[in-house]
Design a protein around this motif. Structure first.
Motif, PDB file in Angstrom:
ATOM      1  N   GLU A   1      -7.357   5.001   2.969  1.00 15.66           N
ATOM      2  CA  GLU A   1      -5.975   4.677   2.593  1.00 15.66           C
ATOM      3  C   GLU A   1      -5.088   5.026   3.784  1.00 15.66           C
ATOM      4  O   GLU A   1      -5.145   6.147   4.293  1.00 15.66           O
TER       5      GLU A   1
ATOM      6  N   ALA B   1      -0.114   6.401  -1.278  1.00 14.55           N
ATOM      7  CA  ALA B   1      -1.475   6.472  -0.728  1.00 14.55           C
ATOM      8  C   ALA B   1      -2.292   7.553  -1.442  1.00 14.55           C
ATOM      9  O   ALA B   1      -3.442   7.324  -1.826  1.00 14.55           O
TER      10      ALA B   1
ATOM     11  N   ARG C   1      -3.392   6.323  -4.798  1.00 12.54           N
ATOM     12  CA  ARG C   1      -4.432   5.280  -4.800  1.00 12.54           C
ATOM     13  C   ARG C   1      -5.841   5.872  -4.803  1.00 12.54           C
ATOM     14  O   ARG C   1      -6.770   5.246  -5.311  1.00 12.54           O
TER      15      ARG C   1
END
Ligand code: AMP
Ligand code: MG
Length: 347
Positions: A283, A301, A304
């Motif tokens: 990421e 990020a 995720r």
């Protein structure tokens, strides 16, 4: 509870609806320039208690009170000293929270049991409009489940809080991306309690000497009494444990590469993604030299990774100048201050 998604871009009554819910003691997710806030009437202890319940937030972690006009300070702080006025003049409306002695009308539940109160005047036009529509100052911590990365889109807020709050106002992605800078003016010297959207250098340009709280540098024990109560809790963390690697971009990338296991994740600068391709869950959070972009991207990020099956995460980290201090702080806190410092020992 059904959580309404209010869209001011499509619905001219959305902000008025948010204001009415807040006046009625409900909790509403609102956009600000820093991160999304979980707002309620700061003067109503029952409404504020609903914020703590929705987030699962410890009771001793105080909330920031948001205002939409400089004059509103008069009804919240017991005093507004010259240093605070100078900061307000320089950085409000904007991503700065000033801690001052509080008036009795601010309930103890709002201030986490402290005699002080954090005040912020956000610059986001929708945040200002919602505060005005509510007609009261709004207590608002970040709109995430306690411990998780903060939220920078309305979708993030729904991920964490759908069904637990009355509504979320969708104002698009946040432009700063990390929370406000918190500075206390309640001690002998100004003290930085949390780095954020206004840099330490900017504070120093107005205040001269600014002390930096120990909680920024190291893990604080849960039982300790600290000046920045929020800082002692696990924060911003994805499910997998994080290791931060501090140092120049290529050196930290090479170090991380050598550590990769079967199910590793890597949070890296854009330029370094290629090196990890096919070797890890990657990421990115912006170019190595663009700390503003890293600030906007870091929480998204981190979030995720929770959609992946990685079991450990290695993170690159910017240097501490400008908003890099705030970005690095969030990543280190996500890692519980588990840091490998490749610069240690260097002059
Ligand atoms: P959050 O709203 O989740 O960004 O958290 C607000 C942060 O502001 C907390 O972590 C607190 O440490 C800090 N804060 C708010 N009010 C005070 C206060 N009166 N004294 C010290 N820190 C405060
Ligand atoms: Mg928070």
């Amino acid at each position: 509870m059904q959580t309404k998604l209010l869209r001011p871009s499509e619905d001219a009554t959305a902000l008025e609806t948010a204001g009415a819910l807040l006046r009625a003691g409900e909790v509403v997710g609102i956009p600000t320039e820093t991160v999304y806030g979980l707002a309620a009437n700061a003067l109503d202890p029952d409404a504020v208690a609903r914020i703590f319940a929705a987030k699962g937030r410890p009771q001793d972690n105080p909330l920031i009170v948001h205002i939409a006009a400089l004059d509103d300070v008069d009804g919240i702080a017991a005093e507004f000293p010259p240093q605070a006025q100078a900061l307000a003049q320089a950085f409000w409306p904007g991503p700065l929270t000033i801690i001052l002695p509080k008036q009795d009308r601010i309930p103890m539940v709002t201030s986490g049991g402290l005699n002080t109160v954090g005040i912020r005047f956000p610059s986001h036009p929708m945040a200002q409009a919602i505060i005005r529509a509510a007609g009261v100052p709004l207590a608002a911590p970040s709109a995430n489940t306690s411990g998780r990365p903060s939220t920078t889109t309305a979708q993030h807020v729904m991920e964490d809080l759908d069904g637990k709050i009355a509504a979320v106002v969708d104002g698009g992605p946040c432009t700063v991306g990390v929370e406000s800078t918190v500075v206390s003016l309640c001690g002998a010297r100004p003290r930085l309690l949390r780095p954020g959207g206004i840099s330490l250098e900017q504070l120093q340009s107005v205040l001269g000497i600014v002390e930096v709280d120990r909680a920024l540098r190291e893990k604080i024990d849960d039982t300790e009494k600290v000046s920045a109560p929020g800082m002692k809790y696990r924060h911003y963390a994805p499910n997998a444990p994080v290791t931060v690697v501090v140092g120049p971009a290529q050196a930290s990338a090479d170090y991380i590469y050598a550590q990769l296991g079967e199910n590793s994740g890597v949070l890296c600068f854009d330029e370094c993604a290629q090196q990890f391709s096919g070797k890890a869950v990657v990421e990115t959070f912006g170019p190595a030299e663009d700390k503003e972009e890293q600030a906007r991207e870091v929480f998204d990020a981190l979030r995720r990774f929770d959609d992946t099956d990685c079991t450990e995460i290695f993170a690159q980290c910017p240097s501490a100048s400008g908003i890099g201090l705030a970005v690095a702080n969030r990543i280190k806190k996500a890692a519980g201050f588990h840091v490998v410092d490749l610069t240690e020992g260097e002059a």
